[in-house]
Enzyme design. Structure first.
Site, PDB file in Angstrom:
ATOM      1  N   ARG A   1       0.810  -1.220   0.000  1.00  0.00           N
ATOM      2  CA  ARG A   1       0.000   0.000   0.000  1.00  0.00           C
ATOM      3  C   ARG A   1       0.846   1.274   0.000  1.00  0.00           C
ATOM      4  NH1 ARG A   1      -2.323  -3.686  -1.186  1.00  0.00           N
ATOM      5  NH2 ARG A   1      -4.224  -4.608  -0.334  1.00  0.00           N
TER       6      ARG A   1
ATOM      7  N   SER B   1     -10.956   0.613   3.700  1.00  0.00           N
ATOM      8  CA  SER B   1     -10.069  -0.038   4.656  1.00  0.00           C
ATOM      9  C   SER B   1      -9.240   1.015   5.393  1.00  0.00           C
ATOM     10  CB  SER B   1      -9.156  -0.981   3.887  1.00  0.00           C
ATOM     11  OG  SER B   1      -8.797  -2.065   4.653  1.00  0.00           O
TER      12      SER B   1
ATOM     13  N   GLU C   1      -4.002   3.198   6.748  1.00  0.00           N
ATOM     14  CA  GLU C   1      -3.997   2.985   5.298  1.00  0.00           C
ATOM     15  C   GLU C   1      -4.683   4.158   4.609  1.00  0.00           C
ATOM     16  OE1 GLU C   1      -5.904  -0.137   2.078  1.00  0.00           O
ATOM     17  OE2 GLU C   1      -5.113  -0.933   3.950  1.00  0.00           O
TER      18      GLU C   1
END
Length: 312
Positions: A172, A221, A291
């Site tokens: 990520r 998320s 995130e």
């Protein structure tokens, strides 16, 4: 927010003090000092070349994985519109996708062309520019697995073609320079059966619908999965399913999603996330990493009692 930056001439749309809450999934947060929607790549490159080098620049896609802080975003927010949402088939297994194209559009074009391996993009609620920058992934696949190259306009206005090796991909995260805007990406899969590809996309869509609060004001998320574990499991184990600060809530359906139940400020949403991180660390010893991108300037009230609201 006062518009104090001297803006170059553009052919696209340039708006001062533009509200960003309507453009992001949480439906919260302040305004962009300037919002620029370029007509095409030339317009973007010319604008960035002529813009004061001290002015910060941030790209905005669908706003699906982002908290825009209540004090707004200084400088220029670049939003790629329809001109950047085209998907073109280059050969039997390769697509060139505009930076503003959604994951759903790209995966659907791949399905129609009989290109397998891109089905997971159906599960990423964002645009090509966003998931190239963040090495977006789902269902065991990541953008680094399918990216051939991407075209970017750097903060200086210079155009550059970057290969995956240039992006330093990790989980990520990438090393894409700050202020750079991804205007297109070339993605490659493998030849596949259209019916099988469609079935896999349907499975992904159904699984997301069943397990995630997709019809809520959310940011997707929230925390990265720690090595060998799942963020949602750690949040649940800490007893935080349904935990609230004002109208900001940990989803009862999926504990790694935060929700705006109606009138939550971005400050409350971010404060909720930090409280979750604190309690998970106390419970399990694991320090969760954000995130979701958190951008802009906090409100002067952030962290004070009146903005915090009730904790439930």
């Amino acid at each position: 927010m006062s518009a104090v930056i001297d803006m170059p001439a553009v052919r696209g749309k340039l708006t001062a003090d533009a509200p960003l809450a309507p453009l992001v999934w949480f439906k919260s947060g302040g305004a962009a000092e300037w919002l620029f929607e370029p007509k095409d790549s030339d317009d973007l490159a010319d604008f960035l070349r002529d813009l004061d080098p001290a002015a910060p620049v941030m790209a905005l896609g669908l706003g699906s994985n982002m908290i825009v802080r209540d004090g707004g975003v200084p400088g220029v927010v670049v939003r790629l519109g329809k001109a950047f949402a085209q998907v073109e088939q280059l050969d039997a297994t390769t697509l060139r996708c505009g930076g503003g194209a959604s994951g759903i559009l790209v995966s659907s074009k791949a399905r129609d062309a009989g290109i397998a391996g891109l089905e997971f993009l159906r599960g990423i609620p964002g645009t090509v520019g966003g998931f190239v920058r963040m090495n977006g992934g789902a269902y065991g696949r990541e953008v680094k697995d399918i990216l051939v190259q991407c075209e970017v306009v750097l903060r200086s206005g210079e155009r550059r073609t970057l290969a995956p090796a240039d992006l330093g991909y990790r989980y990520r995260h990438s090393d894409l320079p700050e202020g750079a805007v991804v205007v297109s990406a070339t993605l490659r899969g493998v030849s596949g059966d259209k019916a099988a590809i469609a079935a896999e996309m349907d499975r992904i869509a159904a699984e997301r619908e069943a397990s995630q609060p997709l019809r809520s004001r959310t940011g997707g998320s929230t925390f990265k999965n720690p090595p060998g574990d799942k963020a949602w499991r750690l949040v649940d184990a800490a007893g935080l399913r349904g935990f609230r600060i004002g109208d900001a809530q940990v989803s009862e359906k999926h504990c790694n999603f935060l929700l705006n139940l109606g009138n939550a400020t971005s400050g409350q949403i971010e404060e909720l996330g930090e409280e979750v991180r604190r309690r998970v660390k106390a419970d399990s010893g694991v320090e969760l990493e954000w995130e979701i991108q958190r951008v802009g300037t906090p409100s002067p009230l952030q962290g004070r009692g009146p903005e915090r609201g009730g904790v439930m």
